[in-house]
Design a protein around this motif. Structure first.
Motif, PDB file in Angstrom:
ATOM      1  N   LEU A   1       0.819  -1.110  -0.042  1.00 16.88           N
ATOM      2  CA  LEU A   1      -0.161  -0.086   0.054  1.00 16.88           C
ATOM      3  C   LEU A   1       0.958   1.327  -0.155  1.00 16.88           C
ATOM      4  N   ALA A   2       2.133   1.356   0.674  1.00 18.47           N
ATOM      5  CA  ALA A   2       2.687   2.276   0.682  1.00 18.47           C
ATOM      6  C   ALA A   2       3.343   2.835  -0.552  1.00 18.47           C
ATOM      7  N   CYS A   3       3.396   1.797  -1.402  1.00 19.49           N
ATOM      8  CA  CYS A   3       4.253   1.864  -2.847  1.00 19.49           C
ATOM      9  C   CYS A   3       2.912   2.638  -3.726  1.00 19.49           C
ATOM     10  N   SER A   4       1.861   2.233  -3.355  1.00 22.71           N
ATOM     11  CA  SER A   4       0.836   2.848  -4.227  1.00 22.71           C
ATOM     12  C   SER A   4       0.561   4.215  -3.850  1.00 22.71           C
TER      13      SER A   4
ATOM     14  N   ASP B   1       1.704  10.063  -5.187  1.00 21.62           N
ATOM     15  CA  ASP B   1       2.445  11.480  -5.141  1.00 21.62           C
ATOM     16  C   ASP B   1       3.065  11.722  -6.283  1.00 21.62           C
ATOM     17  N   ASP B   2       3.813  10.807  -6.759  1.00 25.06           N
ATOM     18  CA  ASP B   2       4.571  11.168  -8.058  1.00 25.06           C
ATOM     19  C   ASP B   2       3.658  11.416  -9.242  1.00 25.06           C
ATOM     20  N   LEU B   3       2.420  10.709  -9.398  1.00 25.13           N
ATOM     21  CA  LEU B   3       1.532  11.301 -10.370  1.00 25.13           C
ATOM     22  C   LEU B   3       1.266  12.876 -10.408  1.00 25.13           C
ATOM     23  N   ALA B   4       1.053  13.355  -9.064  1.00 24.16           N
ATOM     24  CA  ALA B   4       0.762  14.477  -8.628  1.00 24.16           C
ATOM     25  C   ALA B   4       1.905  15.526  -8.879  1.00 24.16           C
TER      26      ALA B   4
ATOM     27  N   ASP C   1      -5.399  14.752 -11.666  1.00 24.20           N
ATOM     28  CA  ASP C   1      -6.408  14.046 -11.540  1.00 24.20           C
ATOM     29  C   ASP C   1      -6.220  12.464 -11.460  1.00 24.20           C
ATOM     30  N   GLU C   2      -5.385  11.972 -12.267  1.00 26.22           N
ATOM     31  CA  GLU C   2      -5.059  10.361 -11.844  1.00 26.22           C
ATOM     32  C   GLU C   2      -4.725  10.358 -10.649  1.00 26.22           C
ATOM     33  N   ALA C   3      -3.700  11.056 -10.046  1.00 26.29           N
ATOM     34  CA  ALA C   3      -3.333  10.956  -8.556  1.00 26.29           C
ATOM     35  C   ALA C   3      -4.521  11.016  -7.743  1.00 26.29           C
ATOM     36  N   ARG C   4      -5.403  11.899  -7.916  1.00 24.75           N
ATOM     37  CA  ARG C   4      -6.515  12.085  -6.910  1.00 24.75           C
ATOM     38  C   ARG C   4      -7.437  10.752  -7.186  1.00 24.75           C
ATOM     39  N   LYS C   5      -7.339   9.988  -8.221  1.00 25.75           N
ATOM     40  CA  LYS C   5      -8.290   8.887  -8.406  1.00 25.75           C
ATOM     41  C   LYS C   5      -7.662   7.654  -7.876  1.00 25.75           C
ATOM     42  N   LEU C   6      -6.171   7.728  -7.982  1.00 25.02           N
ATOM     43  CA  LEU C   6      -5.847   6.351  -7.375  1.00 25.02           C
ATOM     44  C   LEU C   6      -5.841   6.397  -5.796  1.00 25.02           C
TER      45      LEU C   6
ATOM     46  N   THR D   1       0.162  11.802   1.013  1.00 27.56           N
ATOM     47  CA  THR D   1      -0.420  12.100  -0.188  1.00 27.56           C
ATOM     48  C   THR D   1      -1.765  13.027  -0.132  1.00 27.56           C
ATOM     49  N   ALA D   2      -2.144  13.033   1.033  1.00 26.19           N
ATOM     50  CA  ALA D   2      -3.383  14.062   1.397  1.00 26.19           C
ATOM     51  C   ALA D   2      -2.900  15.324   1.408  1.00 26.19           C
ATOM     52  N   LEU D   3      -1.672  15.546   2.017  1.00 22.65           N
ATOM     53  CA  LEU D   3      -1.117  16.671   2.139  1.00 22.65           C
ATOM     54  C   LEU D   3      -0.730  17.370   0.868  1.00 22.65           C
ATOM     55  N   ARG D   4      -0.230  16.353  -0.044  1.00 23.55           N
ATOM     56  CA  ARG D   4       0.300  16.655  -1.161  1.00 23.55           C
ATOM     57  C   ARG D   4      -0.948  17.228  -2.312  1.00 23.55           C
ATOM     58  N   LEU D   5      -1.829  16.572  -2.149  1.00 21.23           N
ATOM     59  CA  LEU D   5      -3.072  16.883  -3.131  1.00 21.23           C
ATOM     60  C   LEU D   5      -3.685  17.963  -2.762  1.00 21.23           C
ATOM     61  N   THR D   6      -3.799  18.187  -1.489  1.00 23.77           N
ATOM     62  CA  THR D   6      -4.365  19.167  -0.802  1.00 23.77           C
ATOM     63  C   THR D   6      -3.838  20.509  -1.191  1.00 23.77           C
ATOM     64  N   ALA D   7      -2.631  20.584  -1.226  1.00 21.75           N
ATOM     65  CA  ALA D   7      -1.736  21.714  -1.444  1.00 21.75           C
ATOM     66  C   ALA D   7      -1.648  21.923  -3.094  1.00 21.75           C
ATOM     67  N   SER D   8      -2.038  21.053  -3.902  1.00 19.17           N
ATOM     68  CA  SER D   8      -2.153  21.244  -5.297  1.00 19.17           C
ATOM     69  C   SER D   8      -3.780  21.331  -5.580  1.00 19.17           C
ATOM     70  N   GLY D   9      -4.387  21.465  -4.802  1.00 19.56           N
ATOM     71  CA  GLY D   9      -5.754  21.740  -5.125  1.00 19.56           C
ATOM     72  C   GLY D   9      -6.545  20.548  -5.791  1.00 19.56           C
ATOM     73  N   ALA D  10      -5.932  19.225  -5.752  1.00 17.26           N
ATOM     74  CA  ALA D  10      -6.464  18.065  -6.719  1.00 17.26           C
ATOM     75  C   ALA D  10      -7.052  17.270  -5.850  1.00 17.26           C
ATOM     76  N   TYR D  11      -8.502  17.720  -5.687  1.00 13.39           N
ATOM     77  CA  TYR D  11      -9.319  16.896  -4.954  1.00 13.39           C
ATOM     78  C   TYR D  11     -10.757  17.145  -5.377  1.00 13.39           C
ATOM     79  N   GLY D  12     -11.581  16.417  -5.278  1.00 16.73           N
ATOM     80  CA  GLY D  12     -12.989  16.451  -5.767  1.00 16.73           C
ATOM     81  C   GLY D  12     -13.677  17.286  -4.869  1.00 16.73           C
ATOM     82  N   GLY D  13     -14.877  17.337  -5.368  1.00  9.36           N
ATOM     83  CA  GLY D  13     -15.952  18.323  -4.617  1.00  9.36           C
ATOM     84  C   GLY D  13     -15.366  19.812  -4.373  1.00  9.36           C
TER      85      GLY D  13
END
Length: 600
Positions: free
Chosen positions: A525-528, A533-536, A542-547, A588-600
């Motif tokens: 799971l860590a690798c996933s 993270d890398d995709l972001a 978008d691909e990062a958020r879906k994963l 990953t949550a921190l990175r996606l939040t910083a990038s604005g890459a989240y749904g809703g």
């Protein structure tokens, strides 16, 4: 038979932990510490090896009913389970109060509707299910004694013994509250104080509420982040600051196989990345405590740095097999201790240095010995970074020149150079800049496959390795470097499961046995999370958020993750809950939040 791994809830007191199944059975508890012998080892065997079931009464020939609902009370580690029965609804509240005395597991039964017949069945078996204790009454209390250990059982319900098990049969109506407590005490000491379940419940809820209030993350994934932070706090051994990788041993990575390891110790790698997440979400005190633990554990001998230690800094973690336990779903052997403790894993120097660097950067009070330790670690790496090692995954095959190990050696040197440049340490700056350049050049020349445009698991190999996903995250190369993008895409092609999760490395076909072990394993799971993270980082947000959201969906109903996901059986596998899964979830949550890459 034990439940599925994801059927369990975690409760704990920052010194040990218990796993509670959906049917109200505690199948795992070690007392008084994470790494002590289990008094309930049914998780790795049968009911004969110890358990404590508390729930609605049922016929002997039927399976115990599972709770219709369960959840943690708010942002805490207090578990509430509810059963709906033909006669009414009942709630059981399970928790372990943060201790300043005897460790306790408290279970409070509460009637909600109707009149519900209940049963408590307590079968204590010391020494991982091998020893039947002497159970007797002492001044009205039930006590189980074997050798140095005693466990005291307190309740207002009437109890009786049958078939080497302590039972209580009772009925609860609306408003009824009946408490059950077990407390551990060295057998040569006086009895522990009588428990105060209701006061302990209030104090436990206050503790978690106050602790969670320090969290600085308020993004869209707050629920998942908070639950992961609470889990990491629960895996911290409060007296020393050591952090266990998981509270269990020998939950299999391959159901029915031999990939069963004891994770109740402090891996420097796991603890360092855990501290990274805690620091970046506002928890400095845990970071300070771990740094003090590290300095005590390493002491004046960084040349003999181990990859893991006991939770108080113990060095000897000899591995043994418990042949009287059949293993979780017959996954044998059951192991205690860990023979990997004395492996050479050069990446650990990088993780430890990165954690010390982050503490320094986030304003953790200066510690001169921590800086001195960092300098000593680099002097060791100067002489040893070119050696082969066992690598991040602790292979039990021959040593290799693992690319990730070399990258993390570069990280160690790079962060130490930054420490010197900041003026907080003295060292041979130019010499170490040359060393940093030498390691970087070596990796890019020997660990990179130009034809396939990807870094490889080790020098000269064809295999890939998901740890290569950390190359851009550690700053070794920028995310837009074609070699980074090529590596990410190669790992997606060659190490993805059909549902898009990531394997650590190939274990099938021509690559079977690359780690020196038979059998297969699930998606790590860590690798996933690293892939997300890398995709972001390369702009595929978008691909990062879906994963990431697919990974969140793998958590059990309480937000907990084991080490791996079996894509064939569609279930969690490996030790549980696993720090090395919850840490990258937070990152990953921190990175996606910083990038604005989240749904809703």
């Amino acid at each position: 038979m034990a439940g599925r791994i994801e059927d369990y809830a975690l409760i704990g007191d920052m010194q040990t932990a218990a796993l509670v199944c959906r049917d109200g059975t505690v199948d795992w508890l070690c007392l008084p510490r994470f790494d002590s012998h289990a008094i309930f080892a049914g998780l790795l065997g049968t009911e004969e090896h110890g358990f404590w079931r508390l729930g609605p009464a049922h016929a002997a020939e039927t399976e115990p009913p599972t709770a219709a609902r369960r959840s943690y009370r708010g942002d805490s580690l207090i578990l509430e389970s509810e059963w709906d029965t033909p006669r009414g609804t009942v709630r059981v509240t399970d928790f372990m109060p943060p201790r300043d005395g005897a460790p306790q597991l408290i279970r409070i039964v509460e009637g909600v509707t109707g009149r519900v017949p209940m049963r408590s069945a307590l079968r204590m078996r010391f020494s991982y299910g091998r020893v039947v204790p002497w159970v007797h009454k002492h001044e009205g209390r039930t006590v189980a004694v074997a050798g140095p250990d005693s466990v005291w059982f307190d309740t207002e319900a009437e109890t009786y013994g049958k078939a080497l098990t302590t039972y209580a049969d009772f009925t609860v109506a609306p408003g009824d509250r009946i408490a059950f407590t077990i407390s551990w005490q060295p057998s040569h000491k006086e009895p522990p104080p009588l428990p105060e379940p209701e006061a302990s419940l209030e104090a436990t809820e206050d503790f978690w509420r106050e602790w969670v209030e320090h969290c600085t993350y308020h993004g869209p994934y707050r629920e998942a982040v908070i639950r992961s932070l609470i889990t990491l706090k629960a895996l911290t051994y409060a007296p020393t600051g050591g952090i266990v990788a998981a509270p269990t041993t020998s939950l299999p990575e391959d159901i029915g196989g031999v990939r069963n390891w004891d994770y109740r110790y402090t891996w420097l790698r796991d603890a360092a990345i855990t501290l990274s997440s805690l620091l970046r979400t506002g928890y400095r005190e845990e970071a300070r405590a771990w740094r003090e633990w590290l300095l005590r554990a390493v002491a004046g001998d960084p040349e003999n740095l181990q990859i893991m230690y006991g939770i108080a800094g113990e060095r000897e973690l000899g591995e043994a097999e418990l042949d009287w336990l059949p293993g979780y779903e017959n996954s044998a052997p059951v192991r205690v201790g860990n023979g990997a403790a004395h492996q050479l894993q050069l990446d650990v120097y990088g993780e430890v240095t990165e954690a010390l660097h982050l503490g320094h950067m986030t304003g953790l009070a200066r510690n001169d010995y921590a800086s001195l330790l960092q300098l000593k670690l680099i002097r060791y790496l100067e002489d040893h970074w070119q050696e082969p090692d066992e690598g991040i995954w602790e292979v039990r095959g021959p040593r290799r020149h693992f690319v990730h190990s070399k990258v993390m050696a570069w990280v160690a040197v790079d962060r130490t150079i930054k420490l010197i440049e900041s003026g907080d340490a003295d060292g041979p700056l130019e010499r170490w800049r040359e060393l940093r350049d030498d390691i970087h050049r070596d990796v890019c020349e020997k660990g990179y496959d130009k034809e396939r445009n990807t870094f490889t698991q080790s020098y000269g190999s064809q295999e890939l390795d998901a740890s290569l996903l950390l190359i851009p995250q550690m700053g070794f190369l920028p995310p837009d470097d074609k070699r980074v993008i090529g590596t990410i895409e190669a790992i997606q092609r060659e190490l993805s499961t059909p549902d898009g999760f990531i394997l650590r490395y190939p274990t099938e076909g021509a690559h079977a046995g690359v780690d020196g072990l038979p059998g297969d394993e699930g998606a790590f799971l860590a690798c996933s999370f690293w892939m997300a993270d890398d995709l972001a980082m390369i702009g595929r947000v978008d691909e990062a958020r879906k994963l990431f959201e697919k990974l969140l969906a793998l958590r059990n109903d309480l937000g907990l993750l084991a080490e791996e996901w079996d894509p064939r059986l569609k279930r969690q596998v490996g030790n549980f809950p696993q720090a090395f899964s919850h840490v990258p979830l937070i990152d990953t949550a921190l990175r996606l939040t910083a990038s604005g890459a989240y749904g809703g």
